[in-house]
Enzyme design. Structure first.
Site, PDB file in Angstrom:
ATOM      1  N   CYS A  35      10.300  -4.905   5.226  1.00 40.05           N
ATOM      2  CA  CYS A  35      10.002  -5.473   4.015  1.00 40.05           C
ATOM      3  C   CYS A  35       9.938  -4.013   2.707  1.00 40.05           C
ATOM      4  CB  CYS A  35       8.625  -5.972   3.906  1.00 40.05           C
ATOM      5  SG  CYS A  35       7.478  -4.724   4.429  1.00 40.05           S
ATOM      6  N   ASP A  37       7.740  -2.062   2.453  1.00 38.49           N
ATOM      7  CA  ASP A  37       6.448  -1.560   1.993  1.00 38.49           C
ATOM      8  C   ASP A  37       6.310   0.015   2.772  1.00 38.49           C
ATOM      9  OD1 ASP A  37       6.329  -3.709   0.488  1.00 38.49           O
ATOM     10  OD2 ASP A  37       5.084  -4.914   1.986  1.00 38.49           O
ATOM     11  N   CYS A  60       1.542  -5.703   1.602  1.00 39.52           N
ATOM     12  CA  CYS A  60       0.972  -6.954   1.288  1.00 39.52           C
ATOM     13  C   CYS A  60      -0.090  -7.137   1.828  1.00 39.52           C
ATOM     14  CB  CYS A  60       2.003  -8.051   2.150  1.00 39.52           C
ATOM     15  SG  CYS A  60       1.648  -7.681   3.867  1.00 39.52           S
ATOM     16  N   CYS A 104       3.471  -6.376   9.614  1.00 39.91           N
ATOM     17  CA  CYS A 104       2.627  -5.603   8.706  1.00 39.91           C
ATOM     18  C   CYS A 104       1.628  -4.575   9.265  1.00 39.91           C
ATOM     19  CB  CYS A 104       1.875  -6.455   7.662  1.00 39.91           C
ATOM     20  SG  CYS A 104       3.067  -7.918   7.149  1.00 39.91           S
TER      21      CYS A 104
HETATM   22 FE1  FES Z   1       5.526  -5.624   3.770  1.00 36.57          FE
HETATM   23 FE2  FES Z   1       3.489  -6.902   5.064  1.00 36.57          FE
HETATM   24  S1  FES Z   1       5.391  -7.794   3.986  1.00 36.57           S
HETATM   25  S2  FES Z   1       3.719  -4.867   4.795  1.00 36.57           S
END
Ligand code: FES
Length: 138
Positions: A35, A37, A60, A104
């Site tokens: 993702c 992140d 997230c 995640c």
């Molecule tokens: Fe990226 Fe959860 S969607 S850490």
């Protein structure tokens, strides 16, 4: 059944140990290939014990809840125990995460390992490199 457990909602809306430790002994930053992140973990270590831990994330809600729980699970614990923490154990402590959100929780596990490795590297402490395999891409 609700998608997220009460514990996930609790740690998401009221995350523990958010922030930064200015004089941290180890800092770990990892990104999630899926993702994009990012997670950053700061550790304060005394006599092999994690006496303080803080995290920051551009992640997230599940990443926030996982990191919050993960920091609670390693605070006050020996490094050896923190190294054994798996994302599955974090998810279990949260009473589960939806399958498509398990990745995640990997962020928290990997950021903790990376911060411990950084602590070893910056303090000239020898370690077994096999303890720190390259982060998985999935
Ligand atoms: Fe990226 Fe959860 S969607 S850490």
């Amino acid at each position: 059944m609700a998608l997220y457990s009460e514990k996930v909602m609790d740690h998401f809306t009221n995350p523990r140990n958010v922030g930064k430790i200015e004089d941290a002994d180890g800092v770990g930053e990892v990104g999630n290939a899926k993702c994009g992140d990012i997670m950053k973990i700061y550790l304060k270590i005394e006599n092999d014990i994690i006496v303080d831990v803080k995290f920051n994330t551009f992640g997230c809600g599940s990443a926030i809840a996982s990191s919050s729980m993960a920091t609670e699970l390693i605070k006050g614990k020996p490094i050896s125990q923190a190294l054994e923490l798996t994302n599955k154990a974090v998810a279990e402590a949260l009473d589960g995460l939806p399958a498509h959100k398990m990745h995640c929780s990997v962020l928290a596990e990997e950021a903790i390992r990376s911060a411990i490795k950084n602590y070893y590297d910056t303090h000239g402490i020898a370690y077994d490199k096999a303890q720190f395999p390259d982060p998985h891409e999935d």
